[in-house]
Design a protein around this motif. Structure first.
Motif, PDB file in Angstrom:
ATOM      1  N   ARG A 275      17.549   7.424   5.108  1.00  0.00           N
ATOM      2  CA  ARG A 275      16.689   7.172   3.953  1.00  0.00           C
ATOM      3  C   ARG A 275      15.405   7.930   4.171  1.00  0.00           C
ATOM      4  NH1 ARG A 275      16.037   1.289   2.839  1.00  0.00           N
ATOM      5  NH2 ARG A 275      17.961   2.041   1.884  1.00  0.00           N
ATOM      6  N   GLN A 276      14.838   8.438   3.079  1.00  0.00           N
ATOM      7  CA  GLN A 276      13.607   9.206   3.163  1.00  0.00           C
ATOM      8  C   GLN A 276      12.491   8.449   2.448  1.00  0.00           C
ATOM      9  OE1 GLN A 276      14.044  13.220   1.720  1.00  0.00           O
ATOM     10  NE2 GLN A 276      12.356  13.925   3.014  1.00  0.00           N
ATOM     11  N   ASP A 277      11.483   8.043   3.194  1.00  0.00           N
ATOM     12  CA  ASP A 277      10.304   7.388   2.616  1.00  0.00           C
ATOM     13  C   ASP A 277       9.126   8.309   2.841  1.00  0.00           C
ATOM     14  OD1 ASP A 277      11.475   5.088   1.704  1.00  0.00           O
ATOM     15  OD2 ASP A 277      11.184   3.983   3.577  1.00  0.00           O
ATOM     16  N   GLY A 278       8.721   9.021   1.795  1.00  0.00           N
ATOM     17  CA  GLY A 278       7.677  10.014   1.987  1.00  0.00           C
ATOM     18  C   GLY A 278       8.200  11.068   2.942  1.00  0.00           C
ATOM     19  N   ARG A 279       7.544  11.224   4.083  1.00  0.00           N
ATOM     20  CA  ARG A 279       8.034  12.208   5.038  1.00  0.00           C
ATOM     21  C   ARG A 279       8.737  11.569   6.219  1.00  0.00           C
ATOM     22  NH1 ARG A 279       3.324  15.668   7.213  1.00  0.00           N
ATOM     23  NH2 ARG A 279       3.570  16.482   5.107  1.00  0.00           N
ATOM     24  N   MET A 280       8.844  10.260   6.170  1.00  0.00           N
ATOM     25  CA  MET A 280       9.532   9.585   7.263  1.00  0.00           C
ATOM     26  C   MET A 280      11.010   9.384   6.942  1.00  0.00           C
ATOM     27  SD  MET A 280       7.104   9.535   9.195  1.00  0.00           S
ATOM     28  CE  MET A 280       7.395   8.546  10.652  1.00  0.00           C
ATOM     29  N   LEU A 281      11.843   9.579   7.937  1.00  0.00           N
ATOM     30  CA  LEU A 281      13.282   9.385   7.774  1.00  0.00           C
ATOM     31  C   LEU A 281      13.739   8.262   8.701  1.00  0.00           C
ATOM     32  CD1 LEU A 281      13.878  13.170   7.855  1.00  0.00           C
ATOM     33  CD2 LEU A 281      14.712  11.750   5.992  1.00  0.00           C
ATOM     34  N   SER A 282      14.616   7.416   8.191  1.00  0.00           N
ATOM     35  CA  SER A 282      15.128   6.332   9.027  1.00  0.00           C
ATOM     36  C   SER A 282      16.574   6.019   8.653  1.00  0.00           C
ATOM     37  CB  SER A 282      14.258   5.087   8.860  1.00  0.00           C
ATOM     38  OG  SER A 282      14.150   4.760   7.486  1.00  0.00           O
ATOM     39  N   LEU A 283      17.258   5.345   9.560  1.00  0.00           N
ATOM     40  CA  LEU A 283      18.673   5.041   9.364  1.00  0.00           C
ATOM     41  C   LEU A 283      18.861   3.989   8.267  1.00  0.00           C
ATOM     42  CD1 LEU A 283      19.810   4.739  13.090  1.00  0.00           C
ATOM     43  CD2 LEU A 283      20.374   6.577  11.511  1.00  0.00           C
ATOM     44  N   THR A 284      19.959   4.078   7.563  1.00  0.00           N
ATOM     45  CA  THR A 284      20.321   3.056   6.587  1.00  0.00           C
ATOM     46  C   THR A 284      21.421   2.167   7.180  1.00  0.00           C
ATOM     47  OG1 THR A 284      22.141   4.252   5.585  1.00  0.00           O
ATOM     48  CG2 THR A 284      19.941   4.726   4.740  1.00  0.00           C
ATOM     49  N   PRO A 285      21.650   1.030   6.572  1.00  0.00           N
ATOM     50  CA  PRO A 285      22.681   0.124   7.084  1.00  0.00           C
ATOM     51  C   PRO A 285      24.080   0.739   7.073  1.00  0.00           C
ATOM     52  CG  PRO A 285      21.289  -0.991   5.480  1.00  0.00           C
ATOM     53  CD  PRO A 285      20.927   0.455   5.434  1.00  0.00           C
ATOM     54  N   ARG A 286      24.246   1.813   6.355  1.00  0.00           N
ATOM     55  CA  ARG A 286      25.588   2.394   6.269  1.00  0.00           C
ATOM     56  C   ARG A 286      26.133   2.818   7.638  1.00  0.00           C
ATOM     57  NH1 ARG A 286      26.818   6.328   1.508  1.00  0.00           N
ATOM     58  NH2 ARG A 286      26.641   4.304   0.487  1.00  0.00           N
ATOM     59  N   VAL A 287      25.239   3.145   8.558  1.00  0.00           N
ATOM     60  CA  VAL A 287      25.729   3.535   9.890  1.00  0.00           C
ATOM     61  C   VAL A 287      26.508   2.393  10.534  1.00  0.00           C
ATOM     62  CG1 VAL A 287      23.904   5.238  10.298  1.00  0.00           C
ATOM     63  CG2 VAL A 287      23.587   2.878  11.060  1.00  0.00           C
ATOM     64  N   LEU A 288      26.240   1.169  10.095  1.00  0.00           N
ATOM     65  CA  LEU A 288      26.998   0.042  10.636  1.00  0.00           C
ATOM     66  C   LEU A 288      28.479   0.164  10.321  1.00  0.00           C
ATOM     67  CD1 LEU A 288      24.775  -3.073   9.837  1.00  0.00           C
ATOM     68  CD2 LEU A 288      25.070  -1.901  12.019  1.00  0.00           C
ATOM     69  N   ALA A 289      28.785   0.751   9.192  1.00  0.00           N
ATOM     70  CA  ALA A 289      30.184   0.868   8.796  1.00  0.00           C
ATOM     71  C   ALA A 289      30.967   1.723   9.787  1.00  0.00           C
ATOM     72  CB  ALA A 289      30.283   1.440   7.390  1.00  0.00           C
ATOM     73  N   LEU A 290      30.293   2.711  10.362  1.00  0.00           N
ATOM     74  CA  LEU A 290      30.962   3.555  11.352  1.00  0.00           C
ATOM     75  C   LEU A 290      31.349   2.715  12.572  1.00  0.00           C
ATOM     76  CD1 LEU A 290      28.549   6.626  11.183  1.00  0.00           C
ATOM     77  CD2 LEU A 290      30.778   6.371  10.088  1.00  0.00           C
ATOM     78  N   ALA A 291      30.396   1.918  13.033  1.00  0.00           N
ATOM     79  CA  ALA A 291      30.684   1.043  14.166  1.00  0.00           C
ATOM     80  C   ALA A 291      31.738   0.006  13.798  1.00  0.00           C
ATOM     81  CB  ALA A 291      29.408   0.361  14.625  1.00  0.00           C
ATOM     82  N   GLY A 292      31.664  -0.459  12.556  1.00  0.00           N
ATOM     83  CA  GLY A 292      32.615  -1.464  12.106  1.00  0.00           C
ATOM     84  C   GLY A 292      34.050  -0.997  12.255  1.00  0.00           C
ATOM     85  N   GLY A 293      34.300   0.257  11.976  1.00  0.00           N
ATOM     86  CA  GLY A 293      35.642   0.803  12.145  1.00  0.00           C
ATOM     87  C   GLY A 293      36.122   0.635  13.567  1.00  0.00           C
ATOM     88  N   PHE A 294      35.254   0.951  14.503  1.00  0.00           N
ATOM     89  CA  PHE A 294      35.627   0.805  15.912  1.00  0.00           C
ATOM     90  C   PHE A 294      35.856  -0.658  16.279  1.00  0.00           C
ATOM     91  CE2 PHE A 294      34.223  -0.250  20.171  1.00  0.00           C
ATOM     92  CZ  PHE A 294      35.094   0.494  20.935  1.00  0.00           C
ATOM     93  N   LEU A 295      34.931  -1.517  15.879  1.00  0.00           N
ATOM     94  CA  LEU A 295      35.015  -2.927  16.274  1.00  0.00           C
ATOM     95  C   LEU A 295      36.272  -3.582  15.705  1.00  0.00           C
ATOM     96  CD1 LEU A 295      31.267  -3.895  15.768  1.00  0.00           C
ATOM     97  CD2 LEU A 295      32.479  -3.634  17.935  1.00  0.00           C
TER      98      LEU A 295
END
Lengths: 258, 258
Positions: free
Chosen positions: B61-81
């Motif tokens: 996600r982009q807030d102004g010039r800052m970038l941070s992770l979104t919850p969607r990365v959890l889905a990647l881990a979810g596949g493994f779990l």
DNA sequence: CTACAATGTTCGCTTTGCGAACGCTGTCAA
DNA sequence: TTGACAGCGTTCGCAAAGCGAACATTGTAG
């Protein structure tokens, strides 16, 4: 040249690679190259390059011709969880309420037409475990979590999201018509909670309440239990507990910027 | 042309993009483009394309010039779990033992010179919470989990892994010399357990035991608690509990193919 | 206000990676 | 047994994707 307008700021190779990583889900824990290609809608050669790159980066493992995720993908999620202080602000709250209610409590949000589980308490008690964890994705239309999430969207948008979702039939009691589902969603929006019975798993009742503040990205908390002998009493007790849990999460501002 | 030999099977753009995704960790939850570029060792323009692609794919996600992770990365881990049935086979076991020992129990493995937490019991106890979750990464050299993991490797390899790791000084009692650490690792290998005191957090004692079968990729279970009034009795009780937990996980073959 | 440093963005040239084509392996029918 | 076929993984010439020097923009200190 009639080539499709292509944004020079976006790396299409990277986007395709990500699509390869994203096809690994619960139903298909390990796949062949051809299967990955089919699922990600890519050429086999393209999927192959993506997969081999993921193997080299350590996110995929190759056993013969089967490819599967490695634990390293957890580290990606870990960045998010730590950044948002889930371990400190969210998990303890869920655990405490779960213990008190003697039931698993789940926190969830929308993601691409499914319900994405963000966190889950796990109370040690004789009850059933569904095997879902943070990061699991479950259907939208026939779960209380999903309907409560839709209720958090503006009505028009909820309809649009639902229309873009396929509506499978999990049990004989699953509502089939989008209109009927949207009606339940509207009811959930009015009431401020949602109860669903036997539409996802037969004999199981699901409960959900909103956590996020109105207008924000919807976040909900929920739980589910076998239908007991006193449905009304159960519902009242569980919903009251979930509301408390949600209020506490709201007050801790634990989920404001997701 | 003296260009470095380049494997046509690997997509370098994709690899670079993944590197961008991987720089987001606990210490730096949100970053500017320049910071991402620095951390990932890439040109700013390259990092920018990677980041913008991740934004478009919904992982950043982009807030102004800052970038941070979104919850969607959890889905990647979810596949493994989900693929590895963590919700059914691992989590309940950890929870039960955690409840009995009245302490949080953690399952971990090695990942790139750090300890990667695979799962953690979620028990509501009165004690402190460290804020770590599945996917968190903690140091190798000064934790009981890390040393027990090193003990699961052949001696030469353990030394190599440790040599490739920086050894920061967390507390006044952190061992500084690789030789001294390897000695403790050797002791852990002999004894079949590892106890560390105040080397990562002052006043906290860590306990760990192996879970994986010898020769396999090392997996360990551990816990940590403030040093009490009867250190020996605590250690005996906790290690016994961890051993039982480990034995149960082994028997369930819950961690055999990681 | 000016100089400077650091960040974000553009565009020409080179390299990457797309996908048609190939070979290989297993499967079924004659 | 043999031939035809379908599905899979892999190669390579050519087009287009993306690298990074250069430029524009924003923030900071004197």
């Amino acid at each position: 040249m009639a080539t499709a307008e292509q944004d020079r700021n976006i790396s299409s190779s990277f986007a395709k690679g990500l699509a390869v990583l994203a096809v690994f889900d619960a139903e298909t824990p390990s796949m062949t190259l051809a299967e990955i290609a089919r699922r990600s809608g890519q050429d086999r050669a393209t999927a192959r390059r993506g997969a081999l790159t993921l193997v080299q980066a350590g996110y995929l493992r190759q056993d013969g011709r089967m490819l599967s995720l490695t634990p390293r993908v957890l580290a990606l999620a870990g960045g998010f969880l730590q950044a948002n202080q889930f371990g400190r602000r969210v998990q303890p709250v869920l655990n405490r309420h779960a213990r008190q209610l003697e039931i698993e409590v789940t926190l969830a949000m929308l993601d691409q037409g499914r319900v994405l589980l963000l966190a889950q308490s796990t109370v040690e008690h004789g009850h059933i475990t569904y095997g879902f964890t943070a990061g699991s994705r479950i259907p939208l239309a026939h779960t209380s979590l999903g309907r409560m999430l839709l209720a958090g969207l503006p009505e028009a948008e909820a309809a649009k999201v639902l229309a873009a979702t396929e509506i499978p039939r999990h049990t004989g009691q699953s509502l089939a018509e989008p209109e009927a589902i949207l009606e339940r969603v509207a009811k959930a929006r009015e009431q401020g909670y949602c109860v669903t019975d036997s539409e996802f798993e037969a004999g199981i009742t699901g409960y959900a309440v909103p956590v996020s503040r109105p207008g924000r990205t919807p976040i909900v908390a929920g739980c589910s239990a076998p239908r007991g002998s006193q449905p009304e009493a159960d519902a009242e007790r569980l919903l009251r507990g979930l509301q408390l849990c949600a209020a506490e999460l709201r007050q801790a501002e634990a989920v404001d910027h997701l």
